[in-house]
Design a protein around this motif. Structure first.
Motif, short mmCIF file in Angstrom:
data_model
loop_
_atom_site.label_atom_id
_atom_site.label_comp_id
_atom_site.label_asym_id
_atom_site.label_seq_id
_atom_site.Cartn_x
_atom_site.Cartn_y
_atom_site.Cartn_z
N CYS A 90 0.82 -1.21 0.00
CA CYS A 90 0.00 0.00 0.00
C CYS A 90 0.85 1.26 0.00
O CYS A 90 0.51 2.25 -0.65
CB CYS A 90 -0.93 -0.01 1.20
N ARG A 91 1.95 1.22 0.74
CA ARG A 91 2.84 2.40 0.77
C ARG A 91 3.41 2.67 -0.63
O ARG A 91 3.42 3.79 -1.12
CB ARG A 91 3.97 2.20 1.79
N PHE A 92 3.89 1.62 -1.30
CA PHE A 92 4.43 1.83 -2.66
C PHE A 92 3.33 2.34 -3.60
O PHE A 92 3.58 3.24 -4.41
CB PHE A 92 5.04 0.53 -3.20
N ALA A 93 2.13 1.76 -3.48
CA ALA A 93 1.03 2.19 -4.36
C ALA A 93 0.70 3.66 -4.08
O ALA A 93 0.49 4.45 -5.00
CB ALA A 93 -0.20 1.31 -4.14
N ALA A 94 0.68 4.02 -2.79
CA ALA A 94 0.35 5.41 -2.42
C ALA A 94 1.40 6.39 -2.94
O ALA A 94 1.12 7.56 -3.17
CB ALA A 94 0.23 5.53 -0.90
N GLU A 95 2.63 5.87 -3.13
CA GLU A 95 3.71 6.75 -3.63
C GLU A 95 3.90 6.60 -5.14
O GLU A 95 4.96 6.93 -5.67
CB GLU A 95 4.99 6.48 -2.85
N GLY A 96 2.89 6.02 -5.81
CA GLY A 96 2.87 6.09 -7.27
C GLY A 96 3.19 4.82 -8.03
O GLY A 96 3.10 4.78 -9.25
N ALA A 97 3.59 3.74 -7.32
CA ALA A 97 4.05 2.53 -8.03
C ALA A 97 2.90 1.68 -8.51
O ALA A 97 1.81 1.69 -7.93
CB ALA A 97 4.94 1.70 -7.10
N GLN A 98 3.18 0.90 -9.55
CA GLN A 98 2.31 -0.22 -9.90
C GLN A 98 2.84 -1.42 -9.11
O GLN A 98 4.04 -1.68 -9.12
CB GLN A 98 2.38 -0.50 -11.40
N VAL A 99 1.97 -2.12 -8.40
CA VAL A 99 2.43 -3.11 -7.43
C VAL A 99 1.81 -4.48 -7.70
O VAL A 99 0.60 -4.59 -7.88
CB VAL A 99 2.07 -2.68 -5.99
N VAL A 100 2.66 -5.50 -7.71
CA VAL A 100 2.19 -6.89 -7.75
C VAL A 100 2.31 -7.46 -6.34
O VAL A 100 3.38 -7.36 -5.73
CB VAL A 100 3.01 -7.75 -8.72
N VAL A 101 1.24 -8.04 -5.83
CA VAL A 101 1.27 -8.66 -4.50
C VAL A 101 1.05 -10.16 -4.65
O VAL A 101 0.29 -10.61 -5.51
CB VAL A 101 0.21 -8.07 -3.55
N THR A 102 1.72 -10.93 -3.79
CA THR A 102 1.54 -12.38 -3.86
C THR A 102 1.27 -12.96 -2.46
O THR A 102 1.58 -12.35 -1.45
CB THR A 102 2.80 -13.10 -4.41
N GLY A 103 0.71 -14.17 -2.50
CA GLY A 103 0.46 -14.94 -1.28
C GLY A 103 -0.02 -16.31 -1.72
O GLY A 103 -0.17 -16.57 -2.92
N ARG A 104 -0.28 -17.17 -0.75
CA ARG A 104 -0.68 -18.54 -1.12
C ARG A 104 -2.13 -18.62 -1.56
O ARG A 104 -2.54 -19.64 -2.12
CB ARG A 104 -0.46 -19.48 0.08
N SER A 105 -2.93 -17.59 -1.25
CA SER A 105 -4.35 -17.66 -1.57
C SER A 105 -4.81 -16.34 -2.19
O SER A 105 -4.63 -15.27 -1.59
CB SER A 105 -5.12 -17.95 -0.27
N LEU A 106 -5.41 -16.45 -3.39
CA LEU A 106 -5.92 -15.24 -4.05
C LEU A 106 -7.02 -14.60 -3.21
O LEU A 106 -7.11 -13.38 -3.12
CB LEU A 106 -6.49 -15.59 -5.42
N GLU A 107 -7.83 -15.47 -2.58
CA GLU A 107 -8.93 -14.95 -1.76
C GLU A 107 -8.39 -14.08 -0.62
O GLU A 107 -8.88 -12.97 -0.38
CB GLU A 107 -9.72 -16.14 -1.21
N ARG A 108 -7.35 -14.59 0.07
CA ARG A 108 -6.79 -13.80 1.19
C ARG A 108 -6.15 -12.50 0.68
O ARG A 108 -6.23 -11.46 1.32
CB ARG A 108 -5.77 -14.63 1.97
N LEU A 109 -5.52 -12.58 -0.50
CA LEU A 109 -4.93 -11.36 -1.07
C LEU A 109 -6.02 -10.32 -1.34
O LEU A 109 -5.86 -9.14 -1.00
CB LEU A 109 -4.19 -11.69 -2.37
N GLU A 110 -7.11 -10.81 -1.95
CA GLU A 110 -8.19 -9.86 -2.29
C GLU A 110 -8.85 -9.31 -1.03
O GLU A 110 -9.16 -8.11 -0.96
CB GLU A 110 -9.18 -10.52 -3.25
N GLN A 111 -9.00 -10.17 -0.01
CA GLN A 111 -9.55 -9.68 1.27
C GLN A 111 -8.64 -8.61 1.88
O GLN A 111 -9.09 -7.60 2.39
CB GLN A 111 -9.67 -10.83 2.27
N GLY A 112 -7.35 -8.88 1.83
CA GLY A 112 -6.38 -7.93 2.40
C GLY A 112 -6.46 -6.59 1.69
O GLY A 112 -6.55 -5.53 2.33
#
Ligand SMILES: NC(=O)c1ccc[n+]([C@@H]2O[C@H](COP(=O)([O-])OP(=O)(O)OC[C@H]3O[C@@H](n4cnc5c(N)ncnc54)[C@H](OP(=O)(O)O)[C@@H]3O)[C@@H](O)[C@H]2O)c1
Length: 248
Positions: free
Chosen positions: A24-46
């Protein structure tokens, strides 16, 4: 103008906690950000818990699976091309007496924290731009011992050395590798391993010279500094973000 305008950032282990705050910090400072985790559902919830910041792409990848890491970076390469910042925040902790550690637990912690970190950087390398920054997330338990975290402490000591050995390996390619070492940061991991088991006020008084538990964004800010041009002459360094608990 954001510090990371037009930068592409990958944060591994970002469905919650420090990784999510960092994304979120990188996104707030202008970046395009890829996030990963073991579960897409948990990523989307986060991401949803933070109002789904713009410019985020969520991809599933288990850090312990080297071929999945290879496929992840190939996919990122196809979608974004080369990228500028890699943050490895994914990690698992432990609260197990030494005598009760099983081979399975030992392998699980080492596979995610050590093997995952090593191969994440190796598999990301073809897609890291010259001038890119890599930030590895360690732990204050790489500097001190705790009887309930023998494997975790050893795994994070390995990450601390990877910060230095990968920095030495990649400096000539113009890629800076640094580390951040969190102490007690208010996340689900700290709750599960520490806060659920002690009186919080006593813990803070006994362990934290600053008198409070850090926020995930305290670590995110340190990571963003290390990834920014302000840190262009900092290589192979490890910054403690621990409220003074290690040095004082
Ligand atoms: N919080 C602290 O006080 C503290 C102190 C020292 C060091 N640290 C370190 O800081 C980092 C982040 O900790 P945190 O407190 O934010 O932990 P957390 O709240 O438990 O979050 C850990 C993140 O890592 C991801 N993850 C775990 N295993 C993974 C795997 N095999 N593959 C991909 N992603 C995985 C989790 O996502 P999924 O479960 O969805 O995969 C989650 O998003 C860790 O490396 C931790 O060791 C934290």
């Amino acid at each position: 103008m954001g510090r990371f305008d037009e930068k592409r950032v990958v944060v591994l282990g970002a469905s919650r906690g420090i990784g999510l705050a960092t994304a979120c910090r990188f996104a707030a400072e202008g970046a395009q950000v890829v996030v990963t985790g073991r579960s897409l559902e948990r990523l989307e919830q986060g991401l949803a818990s933070l109002g789904t910041p713009a410019g985020m792409v969520a991809l599933k990848c288990d850090m312990a699976d080297v071929s999945a890491l290879e496929q992840l970076f190939a996919e990122i390469g196809r979608r974004l091309g080369a990228f500028d910042v890699l943050v490895v925040s994914a990690g698992v902790a432990q609260r197990t007496a030494f005598e009760e550690v099983t081979e399975e637990e030992f392998d699980r912690i080492m596979d995610i924290n050590v093997k995952g970190t090593f191969f994440a950087v190796q598999k990301a390398l073809p897609y890291l731009r010259p001038g890119a920054a890599v930030v590895l997330v360690g732990s204050n338990l790489s500097y001190s011992g705790w009887e309930l975290a023998t494997v975790y402490g050893a795994s994070k000591a390995a990450v601390l050395n990877l910060t230095r050995s990968l920095a030495a390996t990649l400096a000539g390619s113009g890629i800076r590798v640094n580390g951040v070492t969190p102490g007690s940061i208010r996340t689900a991991m700290l709750k599960e391993v520490v806060l659920d088991h002690y009186d919080e006020a006593e813990f803070v008084q006994g362990e934290l010279p600053v008198g409070f538990i850090g926020d995930p964004d305290d670590v995110a800010k340190t990571i963003a500094f290390l990834a920014s041009d302000d840190a262009r002459y900092i290589v192979g360094e490890d910054i403690l973000c621990d409220g003074g608990s290690t040095r004082l």
